[in-house]
Write a protein that holds these residues in place. Structure first.
Motif, PDB file in Angstrom:
ATOM      1  N   ILE A   1      16.117  22.427  -5.924  1.00  0.00           N
ATOM      2  CA  ILE A   1      16.776  22.737  -4.653  1.00  0.00           C
ATOM      3  C   ILE A   1      17.505  21.510  -4.111  1.00  0.00           C
ATOM      4  N   ALA A   2      16.821  20.370  -4.126  1.00  0.00           N
ATOM      5  CA  ALA A   2      17.437  19.147  -3.595  1.00  0.00           C
ATOM      6  C   ALA A   2      18.708  18.813  -4.363  1.00  0.00           C
ATOM      7  N   PHE A   3      18.647  19.003  -5.690  1.00  0.00           N
ATOM      8  CA  PHE A   3      19.830  18.706  -6.504  1.00  0.00           C
ATOM      9  C   PHE A   3      20.971  19.679  -6.191  1.00  0.00           C
ATOM     10  N   LEU A   4      20.622  20.961  -6.147  1.00  0.00           N
ATOM     11  CA  LEU A   4      21.652  21.965  -5.853  1.00  0.00           C
ATOM     12  C   LEU A   4      22.244  21.736  -4.465  1.00  0.00           C
ATOM     13  N   PHE A   5      21.384  21.331  -3.549  1.00  0.00           N
ATOM     14  CA  PHE A   5      21.844  21.072  -2.183  1.00  0.00           C
ATOM     15  C   PHE A   5      22.845  19.919  -2.178  1.00  0.00           C
ATOM     16  N   SER A   6      22.569  18.906  -2.985  1.00  0.00           N
ATOM     17  CA  SER A   6      23.486  17.764  -3.031  1.00  0.00           C
ATOM     18  C   SER A   6      24.848  18.218  -3.568  1.00  0.00           C
ATOM     19  N   THR A   7      24.824  19.122  -4.547  1.00  0.00           N
ATOM     20  CA  THR A   7      26.074  19.656  -5.083  1.00  0.00           C
ATOM     21  C   THR A   7      26.809  20.458  -4.008  1.00  0.00           C
ATOM     22  N   LEU A   8      26.029  21.250  -3.295  1.00  0.00           N
ATOM     23  CA  LEU A   8      26.592  22.065  -2.218  1.00  0.00           C
ATOM     24  C   LEU A   8      27.253  21.169  -1.161  1.00  0.00           C
ATOM     25  N   VAL A   9      26.571  20.076  -0.850  1.00  0.00           N
ATOM     26  CA  VAL A   9      27.126  19.115   0.108  1.00  0.00           C
ATOM     27  C   VAL A   9      28.485  18.634  -0.382  1.00  0.00           C
ATOM     28  N   GLY A  10      28.578  18.362  -1.681  1.00  0.00           N
ATOM     29  CA  GLY A  10      29.846  17.929  -2.272  1.00  0.00           C
ATOM     30  C   GLY A  10      30.933  18.974  -2.082  1.00  0.00           C
ATOM     31  N   ILE A  11      30.565  20.237  -2.311  1.00  0.00           N
ATOM     32  CA  ILE A  11      31.556  21.317  -2.182  1.00  0.00           C
ATOM     33  C   ILE A  11      32.015  21.442  -0.732  1.00  0.00           C
ATOM     34  N   VAL A  12      31.043  21.491   0.168  1.00  0.00           N
ATOM     35  CA  VAL A  12      31.352  21.716   1.575  1.00  0.00           C
ATOM     36  C   VAL A  12      32.175  20.562   2.157  1.00  0.00           C
ATOM     37  N   PHE A  13      31.696  19.338   1.918  1.00  0.00           N
ATOM     38  CA  PHE A  13      32.358  18.191   2.527  1.00  0.00           C
ATOM     39  C   PHE A  13      33.552  17.699   1.716  1.00  0.00           C
ATOM     40  N   GLY A  14      33.661  18.167   0.471  1.00  0.00           N
ATOM     41  CA  GLY A  14      34.798  17.773  -0.348  1.00  0.00           C
ATOM     42  C   GLY A  14      35.972  18.706  -0.133  1.00  0.00           C
ATOM     43  N   TYR A  15      35.678  19.906   0.365  1.00  0.00           N
ATOM     44  CA  TYR A  15      36.727  20.921   0.454  1.00  0.00           C
ATOM     45  C   TYR A  15      37.847  20.520   1.415  1.00  0.00           C
ATOM     46  N   PHE A  16      37.455  20.033   2.576  1.00  0.00           N
ATOM     47  CA  PHE A  16      38.445  19.694   3.601  1.00  0.00           C
ATOM     48  C   PHE A  16      39.430  18.612   3.129  1.00  0.00           C
ATOM     49  N   PRO A  17      38.910  17.465   2.620  1.00  0.00           N
ATOM     50  CA  PRO A  17      39.847  16.460   2.105  1.00  0.00           C
ATOM     51  C   PRO A  17      40.684  16.994   0.939  1.00  0.00           C
ATOM     52  N   ALA A  18      40.075  17.800   0.081  1.00  0.00           N
ATOM     53  CA  ALA A  18      40.800  18.315  -1.087  1.00  0.00           C
ATOM     54  C   ALA A  18      41.939  19.235  -0.634  1.00  0.00           C
ATOM     55  N   ARG A  19      41.674  20.044   0.387  1.00  0.00           N
ATOM     56  CA  ARG A  19      42.701  20.934   0.887  1.00  0.00           C
ATOM     57  C   ARG A  19      43.839  20.129   1.506  1.00  0.00           C
ATOM     58  N   LYS A  20      43.434  19.060   2.185  1.00  0.00           N
ATOM     59  CA  LYS A  20      44.441  18.201   2.799  1.00  0.00           C
ATOM     60  C   LYS A  20      45.374  17.637   1.716  1.00  0.00           C
ATOM     61  N   ALA A  21      44.767  17.223   0.609  1.00  0.00           N
ATOM     62  CA  ALA A  21      45.564  16.673  -0.493  1.00  0.00           C
ATOM     63  C   ALA A  21      46.486  17.728  -1.066  1.00  0.00           C
ATOM     64  N   ALA A  22      45.943  18.931  -1.284  1.00  0.00           N
ATOM     65  CA  ALA A  22      46.710  19.979  -1.947  1.00  0.00           C
ATOM     66  C   ALA A  22      47.889  20.439  -1.097  1.00  0.00           C
ATOM     67  N   ARG A  23      47.743  20.358   0.223  1.00  0.00           N
ATOM     68  CA  ARG A  23      48.793  20.881   1.102  1.00  0.00           C
ATOM     69  C   ARG A  23      49.872  19.859   1.447  1.00  0.00           C
ATOM     70  N   LEU A  24      49.730  18.642   0.900  1.00  0.00           N
ATOM     71  CA  LEU A  24      50.746  17.623   1.194  1.00  0.00           C
ATOM     72  C   LEU A  24      52.124  18.107   0.741  1.00  0.00           C
TER      73      LEU A  24
END
Lengths: 237, 403
Positions: B371-394
């Motif tokens: 669970i802890a490992f999956l949660f860390s991955t989830l954190v990556g998805i959730v908190f990585g999404y916003f910056p990634a979207r910002k990059a993609a929409r440039l």
């Protein structure tokens, strides 16, 4: 030299306008441009800054769309395409060379050249072979694994050219490719472009400030105040 | 496409190794603390459960009065049990190993010039069966001693040590306030209970002798029962309750004036407490994981700004929005998962070390690690999404012009 005019137009600007804002605040970048470029041409675009030549290049490169009028690339109306559809046009038909080289730093020359192939989904080993061949064609086979920081300006621009031609594009767009280079390096670069134009029949459109460089082109187009200046338009003798 | 993005992400992470390490540190600490805390909590629960089962987990305790949890729960006004209750239980309830009446009182015991304050339990031989006592030396009560209420006693290890030291306690006479009794046996030491009480601090005498010489009445304070096996506890509890209700003529619907407690309840109460603590510790640790995620978002945003030109180049040569999004998203996920893996190793290591240090049993909770490992991955998805979207929409034109 005669214009190597072929009957099929690659690029057609028809009453193309580009402006920003509305009413009194409207700022015109292009005030209505009609331009046709045929396959295999080498066109130089000249004009003072603010004349609209960069805007025209952006539209021709499918990076931007006209506000009014039409832009046809190989007969396709680019103005109605989505962002991703325009990206696919660039990926499959257009090569870019920039004044500032725009290579990825900390990334080897060959990896830079591979980049467009990556987005085309070319398999890794094939990618490497094609990129090496492209680097060799610009005379840089020996520095393939150097990063841009380890290369001279002329070499960097040649890497950029290799990256632009590795996909064998229909059109090569060069935005002041010699702007950051000394005369000797500029001539090298221009000779390369000329050879790709002649041998691979790649249509080249190049923005430049220098008459010496424009002379390599088969046709020169002058922009002034967002329009093509008819007086300056014409081929070189 | 995903594979390419993965390779690209690894390359990017390696390129800025120092920053990547610092970025993942939050996730590493988060995952490690979640795992270590939960391991510690689980080990405590296991320890508590083990300690209680040492008391005799098949044991039922009958007390007069309604159930009062905690110490001092004994109710002095309610009706006491009698010898007849004991007889009825052993006659009518099946599946029991023993039924022991117990009455106790705190008293001074004296031998020679040594004296010691302890608890005197009046009971029968079933007392030893129910509480799982074995004898170090000597014997239990004979039928004649029980019947006649003879002045004999069995003492715990603590009493032996305090009163006799190196001397042989058997057949010695110890004095309980105003009468003396003969030591016939010494119980095998059980050590202290998990509540810190010394279980060896006791003197057991025949019930009849206790009633005659100490309490002065026929009452029985507590009845201890033990089931032959754990599965029978529930039915014994029901049967005993209805038997005593019947004997006391309690009408249906009226409340019991006695209570039957089962040590498993105590185990359950205690382990639910420790589980709650585990949850709490885990939750606090999970917050640090969240904070780690915000750290990743921060760095990814910086990274997107720094690499604006790179994004411009990629977009210009024909990268689709989703390809750029994927590249940055995968980078964030790889970063956080990397942190998750390191955190997992660190957390398990810390957990083992802490449990070893406190001498707690080793409990490996696979699910919390996963669970802890999956949660860390989830954190990556959730908190990585916003910056990634910002990059993609440039806008590629602006991005290429960016200095």
């Amino acid at each position: 030299m005669k214009i190597p005019q072929s009957p099929s137009p690659v690029i057609e600007l028809k009453g193309t306008k580009k402006y920003y804002g509305e009413g009194d605040a409207t700022a015109y970048a292009l005030r209505g441009v009609d331009l046709t470029i045929y396959e295999g041409e080498f066109v130089a675009i000249m004009g003072p800054s603010g004349s609209g030549k960069s805007t025209a290049m952006n539209i021709i490169g499918c990076l931007d769309v006209p506000t009014e009028g039409h832009y046809l690339f190989e007969g396709i109306d680019v103005g109605i395409l989505s962002r991703d559809q325009r990206a696919l046009l660039r990926r499959n038909y257009i090569g870019f060379i920039f004044q500032g080289f725009n290579l990825l730093g900390k990334t080897s020359a060959v990896e830079n050249v591979e980049l467009p192939l990556l987005y085309r989904g070319v398999p890794a080993h094939e990618r490497r072979t094609m990129a090496m061949a492209a680097l060799q064609s610009v005379g840089l086979g020996n520095v393939a694994h150097h990063t841009p920081g380890e290369l001279s300006g002329g070499q960097q621009q040649r890497v950029a050219i290799a990256r632009a031609i590795v996909t064998d594009p229909l059109v090569l767009l060069a935005d002041e490719p010699t702007g950051n280079l000394d005369t000797a390096k500029s001539i090298e670069v221009m000779e390369l472009l000329k050879s790709f134009n002649l041998e691979k029949k790649i249509t080249i459109i190049m923005v430049t400030h220098e008459n010496d460089m424009a002379r390599y082109a088969s046709r020169t187009i002058h922009f002034r105040d967002g329009q093509i200046d008819p007086a300056g338009d014409g081929s070189h003798p | 496409m995903i594979w390419n993005a993965f390779i690209l992400a690894l390359r990017e992470i390696r390129r800025s190794a120092m920053r990547s390490i610092l970025t993942t540190l939050g996730i590493v600490i988060g995952v490690a603390s979640v795992i270590a805390m939960v391991m510690l909590g689980d080990a405590t629960t296991a320890y508590v459960t083990q300690s209680i089962s040492k008391l005799g987990s098949n044991m039922l305790i009958l007390r007069p009065g309604q159930d009062r949890h905690g110490p001092g729960g004994g109710d002095t006004t309610s009706k006491r049990f009698t010898q007849e209750d004991i007889t009825a239980i052993s006659r009518e309830i099946g599946g029991i190993k023993g039924v022991a009446p117990v009455s106790s009182k705190g008293m001074q015991v004296v031998y020679g010039n040594q004296n010691y304050s302890t608890s005197i339990d009046g009971s029968t031989n079933d007392y030893f069966t129910v509480k799982d006592w074995s004898f170090e030396t000597g014997r239990n009560f004979t039928a004649a001693e029980l019947q006649g209420g003879k002045a004999v006693c069995v003492i715990g290890e603590t009493i032996r040590k305090e009163l006799f030291g190196d001397q042989n306690p058997l057949d010695a006479s110890i004095r309980l306030e105003n009468f003396s009794c003969q030591v016939i046996g010494v119980l095998h030491s059980k050590g202290s209970s998990m509540f810190g009480m010394d279980q060896d601090d006791l003197v057991v005498v025949p019930l009849r002798m206790f009633q005659r010489r100490i309490s002065g009445n026929q009452e029985i304070a507590t009845i201890l029962l033990s089931a032959k096996n754990a599965s029978g506890i529930e039915s014994i509890k029901t049967n005993v309750t209805s038997l005593i209700r019947e004997r006391r003529h309690i009408r249906p619907g009226d409340e019991d004036d006695f209570n039957v407690r089962d040590l498993r309840e105590v185990v359950q109460t205690l382990s639910s407490t420790t589980k709650m603590l585990t949850l709490l510790l885990g939750a606090v640790a999970a917050i640090s994981l969240l904070v780690g995620g915000i750290g990743i978002m921060n760095i990814m945003l910086v990274s997107v700004t720094e690499r604006t030109r790179e994004i411009g180049i990629r977009l210009a040569i024909g990268a689709l929005e989703r390809e750029v999004l994927l590249q940055f998203l995968v980078e964030a996920i790889v970063l956080s998962s990397l942190g998750g893996i390191i955190g997992m190793a660190l957390g398990i290591g810390t957990g083992v070390a802490i449990n070893h240090f406190f001498d707690l049993p080793f409990v490996f909770n696979t699910s919390i690690v996963v669970i802890a490992f999956l949660f860390s991955t989830l954190v990556g998805i959730v908190f990585g999404y916003f910056p990634a979207r910002k990059a993609a929409r440039l806008n590629p034109i602006d991005a290429l012009r960016h200095e």
